[in-house]
Design a protein around this motif. Structure first.
Motif, short mmCIF file in Angstrom:
data_model
loop_
_atom_site.label_atom_id
_atom_site.label_comp_id
_atom_site.label_asym_id
_atom_site.label_seq_id
_atom_site.Cartn_x
_atom_site.Cartn_y
_atom_site.Cartn_z
N TRP A 1 -4.67 6.50 1.76
CA TRP A 1 -4.13 5.02 1.58
C TRP A 1 -4.61 4.20 0.34
O TRP A 1 -5.96 4.38 0.33
CB TRP A 1 -4.04 4.08 2.81
N SER A 2 -3.96 3.43 -0.35
CA SER A 2 -4.50 2.61 -1.36
C SER A 2 -3.70 1.50 -1.78
O SER A 2 -2.38 1.75 -1.28
CB SER A 2 -5.11 3.34 -2.69
N SER A 3 -4.02 0.46 -2.18
CA SER A 3 -3.11 -0.58 -2.82
C SER A 3 -2.23 -0.15 -3.97
O SER A 3 -2.71 0.60 -4.75
CB SER A 3 -3.97 -1.81 -2.91
N SER B 1 0.81 -1.35 -0.06
CA SER B 1 -0.14 -0.12 0.09
C SER B 1 1.12 1.26 -0.04
O SER B 1 2.05 1.12 0.31
CB SER B 1 -0.78 -0.01 1.35
N LYS C 1 0.46 5.83 0.69
CA LYS C 1 -0.02 6.66 1.44
C LYS C 1 0.05 7.86 0.36
O LYS C 1 1.35 8.42 0.27
CB LYS C 1 -0.09 6.99 2.61
N LYS D 1 0.78 6.67 -7.49
CA LYS D 1 0.27 6.93 -6.19
C LYS D 1 1.13 7.72 -5.66
O LYS D 1 0.90 8.82 -4.94
CB LYS D 1 -0.03 5.53 -5.55
#
Lengths: 248, 84
Positions: B21-23, B14, B16, B55
Motif C-alpha cells: 500500500w501507498s498513498s 491509497s 495497493k 501505482k
C-alpha cells in the motif's frame, strides 16, 4: 528473401541533447551489409509489439533499431514510463526527432550496416516518421503507418511540445515516402489522407500511398481487435519492397 | 490515433500494488490504445503517487468504463445514505 538467423539485444544510443538511452536492436546474423531501419513506437510505449515488428524487419534483411522514446523517465518498466511520459504531456517533437537522429547515427556506425537508413513508425510514430523525414538529413526512405495529426484541424491542438502541424513541413521532405492507411480510420481520416496527398503532389514529392478498405486504425496489431490479416500482410509486403528498393 | 488528451484529477486515498500500500495523489484518465488489453482503444486510469510514479493501472472497454462510473455513483449514493 528472409533471414532465419538473427541477433537481437538492448543497446545504448545517444539521443536528443546527447542523452544516453536504450534501444532494441535486431539484425540478421552475418556480416551484412544490411540496410538500416529506425522503428518509432506508438504513444503507449516501447511495447512487445514494437520489438516484434523490429525482429520482423530483421527477418526480412534489415538492421532495425527501436529507440525507447521514454527512457528519460526511467528507470521502470516500459508501460510505467509511458504513464510518466503521459503525465508530463508526452515526449516533445524536438526530443523524438533528436532521438531518431541518434538512432540513425547508431545504425550508420555499425559495421554490418550498408550506410542507408529508413524510418518507419506507427500511429503517433507515423506522425513522428513524417516529422523526421521532413526535418532530418540522411533519411533514405520513410514509411508512415496511419500517423494521425499530421494534418491539424484545429490550431488549438498545437502546443509548445508539438508546435507545428507536420503537414506544414512537407517542403522539407527529401526521402521517398510510403503511406499506409485504413479507410475506416478516424485519425487520420480519408479526408486527412487526401489533404496530405494533395500537399505532397503539389510539391512534387516522391510518395506512394495505399489505402485499405475494411481496415481502420492500427490494423497490423495481431493481438488487437482491429487486426486485419489480409490488409496487414499486404502492408508488410509493401513495406519490405519499398525499403529494399530505396535502401538496398 | 494515439491521443495526448489526458484528464487529470487530484485524489486523496491509497492504492495497493505489487509492493504493498501507498498513498496516491492523482489519477490520469485517457481513452487511447491500451498496453495490455486486447482492445483497439481502452479507457485507461493510472493512479499516481505524489512523485508521478504509477501505482496502479487499469485498462477497460468503453462499455465497462461507463458501467464502472455508474457503479461508483450508485455505491456512493447508497453508502452515504446508509452512513448518514
Amino acid at each position: 528473401m528472409s533471414y532465419r538467423g538473427m541477433v537481437a539485444d538492448i543497446v545504448s544510443f545517444k539521443g536528443f541533447h546527447g542523452d544516453t538511452g536504450e534501444a532494441y536492436y535486431a539484425r540478421p546474423a552475418g556480416k551484412g551489409p544490411f540496410p538500416g531501419v529506425v522503428l518509432i513506437h506508438h504513444m503507449p510505449g516501447w511495447d512487445d509489439w514494437s520489438m516484434e515488428a523490429t525482429r520482423k524487419l530483421a527477418h526480412h534483411g534489415f538492421a532495425a533499431i527501436a529507440p525507447h522514446l521514454y527512457f528519460r523517465h526511467g528507470p521502470g518498466t516500459p508501460d510505467d514510463l509511458a504513464a510518466k511520459a503521459r503525465a508530463a504531456g508526452g515526449a516533445s517533437d524536438a526530443e523524438v526527432v533528436g532521438d531518431v537522429k541518434g538512432a540513425m547515427e547508431f545504425l550508420r556506425a555499425q559495421p554490418e550496416g550498408n550506410g542507408k537508413v529508413g524510418v518507419i513508425g506507427f500511429c503517433s510514430g507515423g506522425r513522428h516518421t513524417f516529422l523526421a523525414a521532413c526535418q532530418l538529413e540522411g533519411v533514405n526512405a520513410a514509411v508512415n503507418c496511419w500517423g494521425g495529426n499530421v494534418v491539424v484541424d484545429d490550431a488549438a491542438q498545437l502546443s509548445p511540445l508539438r508546435p507545428v502541424a507536420p503537414i506544414d513541413l512537407t517542403e522539407g521532405l527529401k526521402a521517398p515516402l510510403l503511406g499506409l492507411f485504413g479507410n475506416d480510420d478516424k485519425n487520420p481520416s480519408p479526408e486527412h489522407v487526401n489533404k496530405l496527398e494533395a500537399k505532397l503532389k503539389s510539391l512534387g514529392k516522391n510518395y506512394e500511398f495505399h489505402r485499405y478498405d475494411g481496415a481502420g486504425h492500427g490494423f497490423f496489431a495481431a493481438e488487437r481487435t482491429n487486426y486485419r490479416v489480409e490488409q496487414a500482410n499486404d502492408g508488410w509486403q509493401k513495406t519490405y519492397a519499398f525499403f529494399h528498393k530505396h535502401l538496398g | 490515433m494515439c491521443s495526448y488528451i489526458t484528464e487529470k484529477t487530484a485524489i486523496y486515498g491509497s492504492a495497493k500494488g505489487a509492493d504493498g500500500w501507498s498513498s496516491v495523489s492523482s489519477a490520469q484518465v485517457y481513452f487511447d490504445h491500451p498496453y495490455h488489453a486486447a482492445l483497439d482503444h481502452a479507457l485507461s486510469i493510472d493512479f499516481m503517487t505524489a512523485d508521478a510514479t504509477r501505482k496502479i493501472a487499469v485498462e477497460m472497454s468503453a462499455e465497462s468504463a461507463r458501467a464502472l462510473v455508474a457503479s461508483i455513483l450508485a455505491a456512493l449514493e447508497s453508502g452515504e445514505e446508509a452512513h448518514g
